[in-house]
Design an enzyme around this catalytic site. Structure first.
Site, mmCIF file in Angstrom:
data_model
loop_
_atom_site.group_PDB
_atom_site.id
_atom_site.type_symbol
_atom_site.label_atom_id
_atom_site.label_comp_id
_atom_site.label_asym_id
_atom_site.label_seq_id
_atom_site.Cartn_x
_atom_site.Cartn_y
_atom_site.Cartn_z
ATOM 1 N N ASN A 16 140.495 -3.056 151.828
ATOM 2 C CA ASN A 16 140.282 -3.557 150.469
ATOM 3 C C ASN A 16 141.505 -4.381 150.094
ATOM 4 O O ASN A 16 142.634 -3.909 150.218
ATOM 5 C CB ASN A 16 140.108 -2.410 149.464
ATOM 6 C CG ASN A 16 140.049 -2.934 148.032
ATOM 7 O OD1 ASN A 16 139.558 -4.028 147.791
ATOM 8 N ND2 ASN A 16 140.586 -2.172 147.101
ATOM 9 N N GLY A 17 141.275 -5.622 149.630
ATOM 10 C CA GLY A 17 142.394 -6.476 149.226
ATOM 11 C C GLY A 17 142.255 -7.846 149.885
ATOM 12 O O GLY A 17 141.169 -8.230 150.311
ATOM 13 N N HIS A 45 132.340 -28.655 114.881
ATOM 14 C CA HIS A 45 133.262 -29.573 115.567
ATOM 15 C C HIS A 45 132.780 -29.904 116.970
ATOM 16 O O HIS A 45 133.571 -30.248 117.850
ATOM 17 C CB HIS A 45 134.670 -28.956 115.589
ATOM 18 C CG HIS A 45 135.209 -28.725 114.224
ATOM 19 N ND1 HIS A 45 135.587 -29.751 113.369
ATOM 20 C CD2 HIS A 45 135.364 -27.576 113.509
ATOM 21 C CE1 HIS A 45 135.974 -29.249 112.217
ATOM 22 N NE2 HIS A 45 135.853 -27.936 112.269
ATOM 23 N N ARG A 56 132.310 -0.542 143.100
ATOM 24 C CA ARG A 56 133.413 -1.455 143.434
ATOM 25 C C ARG A 56 132.936 -2.653 144.250
ATOM 26 O O ARG A 56 133.714 -3.565 144.542
ATOM 27 C CB ARG A 56 134.500 -0.708 144.211
ATOM 28 C CG ARG A 56 135.110 0.475 143.479
ATOM 29 C CD ARG A 56 136.055 1.213 144.382
ATOM 30 N NE ARG A 56 137.198 0.396 144.707
ATOM 31 C CZ ARG A 56 138.279 0.278 143.947
ATOM 32 N NH1 ARG A 56 138.348 0.953 142.814
ATOM 33 N NH2 ARG A 56 139.278 -0.511 144.281
ATOM 34 N N GLU A 90 126.745 -11.216 131.678
ATOM 35 C CA GLU A 90 127.085 -10.573 132.959
ATOM 36 C C GLU A 90 125.940 -9.728 133.505
ATOM 37 O O GLU A 90 125.918 -9.432 134.701
ATOM 38 C CB GLU A 90 128.368 -9.756 132.878
ATOM 39 C CG GLU A 90 128.317 -8.496 132.061
ATOM 40 C CD GLU A 90 129.623 -7.706 132.172
ATOM 41 O OE1 GLU A 90 130.283 -7.725 133.222
ATOM 42 O OE2 GLU A 90 129.988 -7.074 131.176
ATOM 43 N N LYS A 102 128.768 -9.271 127.548
ATOM 44 C CA LYS A 102 127.760 -8.264 127.939
ATOM 45 C C LYS A 102 126.469 -8.951 128.368
ATOM 46 O O LYS A 102 125.898 -8.653 129.394
ATOM 47 C CB LYS A 102 127.446 -7.320 126.766
ATOM 48 C CG LYS A 102 128.438 -6.253 126.477
ATOM 49 C CD LYS A 102 128.665 -5.202 127.523
ATOM 50 C CE LYS A 102 129.587 -5.529 128.620
ATOM 51 N NZ LYS A 102 130.984 -5.694 128.453
ATOM 52 N N GLU A 136 132.678 -10.216 122.963
ATOM 53 C CA GLU A 136 132.230 -9.074 123.784
ATOM 54 C C GLU A 136 130.711 -9.070 123.922
ATOM 55 O O GLU A 136 130.175 -8.827 125.005
ATOM 56 C CB GLU A 136 132.724 -7.760 123.173
ATOM 57 C CG GLU A 136 132.307 -6.516 123.934
ATOM 58 C CD GLU A 136 132.725 -6.509 125.411
ATOM 59 O OE1 GLU A 136 133.574 -7.332 125.811
ATOM 60 O OE2 GLU A 136 132.187 -5.694 126.169
ATOM 61 N N TRP A 153 132.752 -6.176 148.350
ATOM 62 C CA TRP A 153 132.559 -7.247 147.354
ATOM 63 C C TRP A 153 133.185 -8.472 148.001
ATOM 64 O O TRP A 153 134.400 -8.512 148.199
ATOM 65 C CB TRP A 153 133.256 -6.898 146.045
ATOM 66 C CG TRP A 153 132.997 -7.886 144.956
ATOM 67 C CD1 TRP A 153 131.809 -8.071 144.288
ATOM 68 C CD2 TRP A 153 133.907 -8.849 144.410
ATOM 69 N NE1 TRP A 153 131.950 -9.062 143.356
ATOM 70 C CE2 TRP A 153 133.212 -9.561 143.411
ATOM 71 C CE3 TRP A 153 135.230 -9.156 144.646
ATOM 72 C CZ2 TRP A 153 133.803 -10.565 142.660
ATOM 73 C CZ3 TRP A 153 135.829 -10.169 143.896
ATOM 74 C CH2 TRP A 153 135.111 -10.859 142.922
ATOM 75 N N CYS A 162 136.683 -3.877 146.791
ATOM 76 C CA CYS A 162 135.808 -3.183 147.727
ATOM 77 C C CYS A 162 136.118 -1.695 147.589
ATOM 78 O O CYS A 162 137.109 -1.309 146.980
ATOM 79 C CB CYS A 162 136.109 -3.619 149.151
ATOM 80 S SG CYS A 162 135.866 -5.369 149.408
ATOM 81 N N LYS A 177 133.014 -3.573 139.527
ATOM 82 C CA LYS A 177 133.514 -2.824 138.364
ATOM 83 C C LYS A 177 135.024 -2.981 138.230
ATOM 84 O O LYS A 177 135.546 -3.035 137.129
ATOM 85 C CB LYS A 177 133.177 -1.345 138.508
ATOM 86 C CG LYS A 177 133.636 -0.481 137.354
ATOM 87 C CD LYS A 177 132.911 -0.795 136.080
ATOM 88 C CE LYS A 177 133.297 0.125 134.938
ATOM 89 N NZ LYS A 177 132.702 -0.284 133.647
#
Ligand code: AGP
Length: 592
Positions: A98-99, A493, A26, A477, A474, A470, A72, A2, A587
């Site tokens: 935040n946390g 396989h 955030r 997300e 991208k 990567e 968040w 957050c 982020k």
């Protein structure tokens, strides 16, 4: 994950809203502000973006003390009731957090048993009620008593009606303190503060901070004064609203940032480890999360072309709870754009406990990671605000390539001429990437063709496989399309069973030694109905080719990812997604 903010000073409402806008990267599930004026503390909060919050505040609301929050969600669904700030029952305290308060259930039970009613499902609200319960006649004593009851990770800012101070409690979540001649600020990150303050300090763990208009004092949780160093803050670039999307802006910056990353590496002293320290290294870890982990994967693949010792990429959240061997011969690089990822920071603590050397590779000065590692190297990508990391990935790879080339040279694994050739080869990258960027219309066209795929698989071999990882991250997300990365040789396989019409496969084929094998993998999937896109300096049948220039084999990871970054961006745009702030994500993930 957050964003928290608090300030004492003029225009507290307007400046707090500006800060929250900057902190939205955030978390942006909800936003809220509490303002202290002559008649107590007024509180406003809304679901969604800061824009919604702005509309909810009457124009006449004014104060010189305010706290704010962008959320968040971790505990409690996304709704107005779970938005911060939270009042104590008597409204003499308001807090933002935040946390994660790990013992919040037992605290809630204790408070409820003495009649406290909770208005939310969050862990954070507990703090506001504890402050009220602990208050006798000193706010500082109440804050200290509350701090000692909390377990977990927290950065909390507290407003109150009893005095004109602003308080903060900090343990494991980021909190930066800023001062200027007529005000004081608490914030989650230094960049957001830099437009207002001359000096900043990073609050250490287990500290209470008390700010008035003239100064900030720090205390440990026992109430003993703690001295904390302030330092001048370089004016981090003003985070002006980009026209259009941050993500595209940040992709287009990559050529210049690669130049900056190389220059910055040498200007800041290069590897700057004593030769004898490097000589005795027997094992190297590359530790990070998400994109940062993928850059470690790629760097390890390149390092294996130079070094004969173990170079092991590990996901930070796995490293913490597994038993990877560490001793005084271990060198661990910790890769983190934000420098605030909790998993990565916990991994640092584990390596340090076991005697390893910890080396931060980060894009954020004065971040928590910088304070826990033995050495710090900046990647010089400058501010990256889109949740989907792009230019930071390319700059991580440049910096890791230079670091590992220097390690290889000092360990006698490569000679000086080879080292020079690798370093010089980086200079061709900006032009090569400019060529890819100039081909963006073709990538946008391809995006239109694959945007309705039922699934998108990214495949590659050896040093192309991390690029596949990567590219897949991208795409998923920001477009929300299911996507996976696979070593191309692994498809037969099992995963080949998923190939059918409607599936897209993106093949990254830059390794000249794997051309025939990649051609085979491509035909295996194409004959089963998949559409194949290929990123390569070579040409392949049955594919839509995104051609890239030929470069030094050490550099393909930095170059071949760019078409994939653009492809993800254009697919997400065509699907109407918010490319800068994709759903469910943030982020910087500052909780484990
Ligand atoms: C990448 O696009 C994501 N935003 C995410 O995977 C990110 O890379 C990860 O959370 C690590 O963040 P850091 O580099 O700030 O530690």
């Amino acid at each position: 994950m957050c964003g928290i903010f608090g300030m004492l000073g003029q225009n507290a409402v307007a400046d707090t809203l500006k800060a929250l806008k900057t902190l939205e990267y955030r978390g942006y599930d909800s936003a809220g502000i509490a303002v202290k004026d002559g008649n107590g503390i007024k509180l406003f909060k809304t679901v969604g973006r800061v824009e919604n919050l702005k509309d909810a505040i009457p124009s006449e609301v004014y104060g010189t003390l305010a706290i704010g929050h962008t959320r968040w969600a971790t505990h409690g669904e996304v709704c107005q009731g779970n938005a911060h700030p939270f009042y104590s029952a008597d409204k003499n305290f308001a807090i933002v957090h935040n946390g994660i308060i790990e013992n919040h259930l037992s605290l809630k039970y204790q408070l409820s048993s003495v009649g406290v009613d909770f208005s939310s499902q969050t862990d954070s609200e507990t703090v506001a009620h504890l402050l009220q319960k602990n208050y006798k006649n000193s706010v500082l004593d109440s804050v200290l008593a509350t701090a000692n009851q909390l377990e977990g990770s927290f950065a909390i800012v507290v407003a109150n009606t009893y005095d004109d101070n602003l308080y903060a409690i900090k343990n494991k979540s980021p909190l930066v303190v800023g001062i200027n001649r007529d005000g004081a600020y608490f914030c989650s990150d230094v960049r957001c503060l830099s437009r207002w303050v001359d000096k900043v300090a990073v609050a250490p763990d287990n500290v209470v901070a008390v700010a008035n208009r003239q100064s900030v004092a720090f205390y440990d949780f026992k109430g003993n004064p703690v001295s904390v160093k302030f330092f001048a803050v370089e004016n981090a670039e003003e985070i002006s609203g980009a026209d259009g999307d941050y993500m595209l802006k940040e992709i287009l910056e990559i050529p210049e940032k690669i130049r900056q990353a190389k220059q910055g590496y040498f200007k800041s002293g290069g590897l700057s480890l004593p030769a004898k320290t490097v000589h005795r290294v027997k094992r190297i870890y590359l530790i990070g999360c998400g994109t940062a982990y993928n850059s470690g994967l790629e760097a390890a693949a390149i390092a294996r072309k130079m070094l004969s010792i173990d170079v092991i990429p590990v996901i930070a959240s796995e490293f913490i709870y597994d038993n990877y061997p560490v001793d005084s011969y271990t060198l661990a690089f910790f890769i983190s754009q934000s420098g605030e990822t909790a998993d990565t920071i916990r991994a640092v603590e584990k390596v340090r406990e076991q005697g390893g050397f910890t080396y931060a590779v980060t894009n954020t000065q004065a971040s928590s990671l910088c304070f826990v590692c033995d050495k710090v190297k900046n990647i010089y990508a400058d501010g990256e605000y889109a949740v989907a990391s792009t230019k930071a990935y390319n700059c991580q790879l440049v910096t890791l390539l230079l670091l590992l080339t220097d390690v290889s040279y000092l360990k006698g694994a490569i000679d000086d001429e080879t080292r020079k050739k690798i370093v010089e080869s980086i200079d061709v990258l900006p032009t090569a990437i400019d060529k890819v960027l100039s081909n963006s219309y073709q990538i946008a066209k391809l995006a239109e063709e694959i945007k309705d795929s039922s699934a998108v698989f990214f495949i590659g071999r050896t040093a192309d496989y991390p690029t596949a990882c990567e590219g897949s991250l991208k795409l998923k997300e920001i477009s929300y399309i299911h996507s996976e990365a696979y070593p191309a040789g692994e498809l037969k396989h099992g995963t080949l069973a998923l190939m059918e019409k409607g599936v897209t496969v993106v093949a990254i084929a830059c390794d000249s030694l794997q051309i025939d094998k990649m051609a085979l993998s491509i035909s295996e999937v194409a004959t089963r109905g998949a559409k194949v896109v290929c990123v390569s300096p070579y040409s392949f049948e049955n594919t839509a080719l995104l051609s890239i220039p030929v470069v030094n084999r050490y550099l393909y990871g930095i170059l071949s990812v760019v078409p994939l970054q653009l492809l993800a961006y254009y697919v997400a745009k065509r699907l109407g997604r918010d490319v800068d702030k994709p759903r469910n994500l943030a982020k910087s993930v500052t909780v484990e």
